[in-house]
Design an enzyme around this catalytic site. Structure first.
Site, PDB file in Angstrom:
ATOM      1  N   GLY A  43       0.823  -1.206   0.000  1.00  0.00           N
ATOM      2  CA  GLY A  43       0.000   0.000   0.000  1.00  0.00           C
ATOM      3  C   GLY A  43       0.852   1.249   0.000  1.00  0.00           C
ATOM      4  O   GLY A  43       2.084   1.189  -0.002  1.00  0.00           O
ATOM      5  N   LYS A  65       8.671   0.350   4.834  1.00  0.00           N
ATOM      6  CA  LYS A  65       8.190   1.667   4.416  1.00  0.00           C
ATOM      7  C   LYS A  65       9.308   2.334   3.628  1.00  0.00           C
ATOM      8  O   LYS A  65      10.416   2.507   4.138  1.00  0.00           O
ATOM      9  CB  LYS A  65       7.819   2.485   5.655  1.00  0.00           C
ATOM     10  N   ASP A 159      -3.040  11.364  15.803  1.00  0.00           N
ATOM     11  CA  ASP A 159      -3.694  10.952  14.549  1.00  0.00           C
ATOM     12  C   ASP A 159      -4.286   9.553  14.686  1.00  0.00           C
ATOM     13  O   ASP A 159      -4.173   8.730  13.780  1.00  0.00           O
ATOM     14  CB  ASP A 159      -2.701  11.005  13.384  1.00  0.00           C
TER      15      ASP A 159
END
EC number: 2.7.11.21
Length: 632
Positions: A43, A65, A159
């Site tokens: 993703g 990542k 968040d």
């Protein structure tokens, strides 16, 4: 076939799309002399793309990542990433994603993270909308425990949202993405305007300074979404959403239990100082007011769990029993005493009925929704551009991968029915009398569904009713046949806590054509297996996506919206057009059955095949006898 050139605006938007980073197939962490093999795409978000990485020496799997250095041009961007790593790297908690290493090469910056194969609560929300209160307790308690750990270290996440709450294979919650996190002293107030609109606290919008309390507000929003299927302050415009947040304008549905309503109210208190801290929330009555599973099965990602009447009733009244001493996050079904039926109030019964309505699927199991989505896709002018296929990798949506699909099947419908194996190795049969039977992966939990949709659950260690023995024999035969002739040997699966909550999707409708077999599961997915090239296509109305599985078992998932915007290559287009015809046929048959019986018709049926004249024999003489403990 008429093809339409993309508009100038579309071409422009395609050029604006961030290209995936140039990531080598083997990534070297020079400092640790570790090599990682790049695996499947997981993703993207912000500047980063994520891939599955395998340590070539140990075989361990990680989420990698990857951020191109070319996108970290400005100093504040580099500082922001450094702060994220600095905060995250030393965190060690069962409900926080583990950050392992941070390194770089000449092109990219890499962060290796704990792999969470079951994606996030966002995907759960898209498939399920509202979840049951026991599930909400299970997820929310873990979130609060993770936040308590962070707050004890003076870290404010800032968040918290469904998309940043990841799930491992055991469906344990893992808080991730510390891009907006900051450290904060007890009396310090931050002034930065940050967060995600549907979760942002009023003190952030009002710029009066914020601290740890913003995370508790976000937890209130998350609990609300889990229970009711939508954010508390959501509206059609950002301006209106912010206005509702500032004015504390939201409504708690009447279906909510008293304990859930009270916790939501205190978490969404507009005055930060009046909100409870994370430690107080851990002790809240909500987590003791009803059943909380020790573990949830993977089927909960797409299907409502199997809860008995007592566990639903416990949502609405004060329990007569208490949580056992293992703590609320570990308490299983044995942790609560059953509530006598006469103690459940009429109001509680109404609440339970309303809540069950929220979990109930449409009678066609989303077929009409899927048909509308495919029609919209095919009505969109398709981009006929040279690099449409080459650009496919850049807009894959692996987060929309199906949780379940049929991996093997065997057709004995001339006498008995069709047997099939799901991707988790559970095995089911759709009989010619439209009844269904399902045995889980471990071979310990049996589900029998009458053609009227009444469900019965049995533990294989206990006696199976004599009336089911013939169908059990057929199930074992199908299972043995597929093991001997179709399946690769898999590792032995043992029974786990929480397996008794599983409600696996079952095959509702199927038919064969000259080109393919078409299968419709009770979770809404339509699967089409093509005979000539063995390509499988799985269409999901809830994720609004299509997955292609090639003969090498590689999976490629695309959202309908991305195919409409970026162009649908010819190799996919003709299959989707074929799928439209098949879904239309399913819808028409459902409408015909519903009209015929003048009642909701969710019964499983086989439609007449177009490629054969197989005679379907009735199995109506098989009438199982049920014990008094059988449950719907």
């Amino acid at each position: 076939m008429q093809r339409v050139q993309p508009s100038a605006a579309r071409v422009k938007s395609q050029k604006k799309e961030k290209a995936p980073p140039d990531v080598p197939d083997v990534i070297l962490d020079g400092e640790r002399k570790t090599r990682y093999e790049k695996g499947k795409f997981l993703g993207k978000g912000g500047f980063a793309h994520c891939y599955e990485l395998r340590n070539k020496s140990t075989g361990e799997l990680f989420a990698g990542k990857v951020v191109p250095k070319a996108l970290l041009i400005k100093q504040y961007q580099r500082d922001k990433m450094a702060q994220e790593v600095q905060i995250h790297r030393n965190l060690q908690h069962r409900n926080v994603v583990k950050l392992y290493h941070f390194f770089e090469d000449k092109s990219n910056v890499y962060i290796t993270l704990e792999l969470c194969p079951r994606r996030s609560l966002m995907e759960l929300h898209k498939r399920r909308k509202a979840v049951t209160e026991p599930e909400a307790r299970y997820f929310t308690y873990q979130i609060v425990e993770g936040v308590l750990y962070l707050h004890n270290l003076k870290i404010v996440h800032r968040d918290l949202k469904l998309g940043n709450l990841f799930l491992n294979d055991e469906l344990q919650v893992k808080i991730g993405d510390f891009g907006l996190a900051t450290t904060c002293d007890n009396d310090e107030r931050k002034k930065t305007l940050c967060g995600t609109p549907n979760y942002i606290a009023p003190e952030v919008l009002n710029k009066i300074g914020h601290s740890f309390e913003v995370d508790l507000w976000a937890i209130g929003c998350i609990l609300y979404i889990l229970l009711f299927g939508h954010p508390p302050f959501e509206s059609k415009s950002l301006e209106e959403t912010y206005s509702r947040i500032k004015n504390n304008n939201y409504v708690i549905p009447t279906s909510a239990s008293a304990a859930a309503s009270q916790l939501i109210r205190v978490l969404l208190d507009p005055v930060p100082s009046r909100r409870p801290n994370a430690r107080a929330v851990c002790r809240d009555h909500f987590f003791k007011s009803g059943f909380m599973p020790a573990r949830l099965p993977v089927s909960c990602l797409t299907m409502v769990p199997h809860l008995n009447d007592d566990e639903y009733a416990e949502e609405n009244v004060s329990p007569s029993g208490t949580i056992d001493q293992r703590g609320p996050h570990q308490a299983g079904r044995s942790g609560l005493s059953a509530i006598p039926a006469h103690l459940v109030s009429r109001n509680s019964e109404r609440q339970q009925t309303h809540r069950m309505e929220a979990y109930r699927q449409p009678t066609d199991c989303y077929l009409s929704n899927l048909l509308a989505q495919v029609n919209d896709l095919l009505a969109t002018p398709t981009a006929d551009i040279d690099d449409a296929e080459a650009a496919l990798d850049s807009y894959q949506s692996p987060e929309a991968l199906p949780v379940f699909w049929i991996s093997k099947w065997v057709d004995y419908s001339d006498k008995y029915g069709i047997g099939y194996q799901l991707c988790d190795n559970s095995v089911g049969v759709l009989f010619n009398d439209n009844s269904r039977i399902m045995l889980d992966t471990a071979g310990t939990q049996l589900t029998y569904i009458e053609k009227t949709e009444k469900e019965h659950y049995f533990d294989m260690e206990s006696a199976i009713p004599s009336g089911l023995q013939k169908k059990m024999t057929l199930l074992k035969y199908f299972r043995s046949y597929m093991n001997d002739h179709l399946l690769q040997a898999g590792q032995q699966v043992t029974r786990k806590v929480g397996d008794d909550l599983a409600r696996l999707p079952t095959l509702r409708v199927w038919f064969r054509t000259k080109s393919a077999i078409v299968l419709h599961l009770s979770n809404g997915t339509v699967q089409i297996n093509f005979f000539n090239d063995h390509i499988k296509m799985v269409l999901c109305p809830l994720m609004q996506a299509v997955t292609f599985i090639d003969e090498n078992k590689r999976m490629f998932t695309y959202k309908f919206s991305h195919l409409a915007e970026n162009g649908c290559p010819e190799k996919f287009l003709h299959r989707i057009q074929y799928a439209k015809c098949m879904i239309q046929r399913l819808v028409e048959e459902h409408t015909k059955e519903e009209t015929k019986h003048n009642a909701p018709a969710a019964n499983a049926v086989r439609l007449p095949s177009t490629s054969s004249n197989v005679r379907l024999e009735s199995a109506a003489d098989i009438q199982p006898a049920y014990p008094s403990s059988s449950r719907r």
